[in-house]
Design a protein around this motif. Structure first.
Motif: not given
Ligand code: HIF
Length: 289
Positions: A111, A114-115, A263-264, A284, A121-124, A266-267
């Motif tokens: 994450v 990537v960012q 993003a979707k 986030e 932004t990747i939700r984690w 990858f999460t």
């Protein structure tokens, strides 16, 4: 070299880690002028994905929960060659923050990469629990074979529960990094900016003329014009297969659409098979700059 701190295995240990601080510390580990193109980011993304992409939705086995990728035999599977480099780079953070699990650390590293390399932004979420010993390692062969085509790519990603649109969105991560002849056998970067997260995988794939590389190594493609950039046989399906190509064209034309769908997907990849605690918050993270 793995920490056996039992605190990290207690079921609520994850609550004691400050993930904002860990994010910053991972970000500080990305740059190194002596490594590859100057960044560990791409190999962190590959680690996060290989830790997760072993999931099988039918048997509900594999995935990043348990962090089995750090144990033999899984660590030694051919597809994982070179990922020891990424794990060793992250190991000091496991010592500094014993309450984060390896499964959380490896996925969070993806994450951060990537960012910080300019992606979305990747939700984690935290809360993956590590196996203490080498149990539940996945069988060899769950990760994709780069020498194969669309049937293989589909069967590997359908097994995880992805559809053609999600698979194509994920494929855009091959804008990052390079192939290493001493790891996979393949050689070269996919484009001229391997440390920037862009939609260049799709633009290069669709706009270049790709020809077989003339060498003694495994069959792969190089761009005809410069000979500097590469595509794997498994990458080429996102150009040649009509269903995949439909999405490649969208993502080549619209970077925002690619970022949103990546993003979707990858999460989803990083969460495959994970039993999150009910009270695990979704983070986030803000990028450093
Ligand atoms: Fe990769 N991938 N990947 N990959 N991958 C390599 C490198 C990276 C496949 C094969 C390879 C995904 C899908 C597939 C990254 C991220 C992702 C290498 C080179 C191979 C052979 C390894 C080496 O020699 O160092 C195949 C067959 C895939 C199915 C199509 C994901 C979508 C693109 C899921 C994904 O996120 C990254 C990043 C790298 C670069 C690593 C580096 O060290 O620079």
């Amino acid at each position: 070299f793995y920490s056996s701190d039992s605190a990290s295995n207690a079921s609520s240990s994850w609550k004691k880690a400050n993930y904002h601080n860990i994010y910053k510390d991972i970000a500080d580990l990305l740059e190194d002028e002596d490594y590859d193109d100057g960044s560990y980011g791409p190999v962190f993304v590959r680690l996060a994905w290989h830790a997760s992409g072993t999931f099988d939705k039918k048997t509900k086995t594999g995935g990043s929960d348990g962090a089995t990728i750090r144990f033999a035999p899984e660590s030694g599977h051919g597809a994982n060659a070179g990922l020891d480099v990424a794990r060793e780079r992250l190991e000091p953070l496991k010592k500094k923050y014993p309450h984060i699990s390896y499964g959380d650390l490896y996925t969070l590293a993806g994450v951060v990469a990537v960012q910080e390399l300019g992606g979305p932004t990747i939700r984690w979420r935290p809360g993956r629990q590590d196996n203490k010993v080498a149990v539940d390692c996945t069988p060899d062969g769950r990760l994709p074979d780069a020498a194969q085509g669309s049937d293989h790519v589909r069967s590997i990603f359908y097994r995880m529960g992805f559809n053609d649109q999600e698979i194509t969105a994920l494929a855009g991560a091959h804008a990052l990094g390079r192939c290493h002849s001493n790891r996979s056998g393949f050689e070269g970067p996919w484009n001229a900016s391997p440390t920037a997260f862009t939609n260049f995988f799709f633009t290069e794939l669709l706009n270049n003329t790709w020809v077989p590389k003339k060498w003694n190594g495994p069959f792969q493609y190089v761009d005809k014009e410069s000979g500097q950039f590469m595509m794997l046989p498994a990458d080429m399906v996102f150009r040649t297969d009509p269903q995949f190509r439909k999405y490649s064209e969208i993502y080549a034309a619209d970077q925002d659409a690619f970022f949103a769908d990546f993003a979707k997907a990858f999460t989803k990849l990083l969460e495959l098979g994970v039993q999150f605690p009910e009270d695990a918050p979704v983070y986030e993270f803000k990028t450093l700059e």
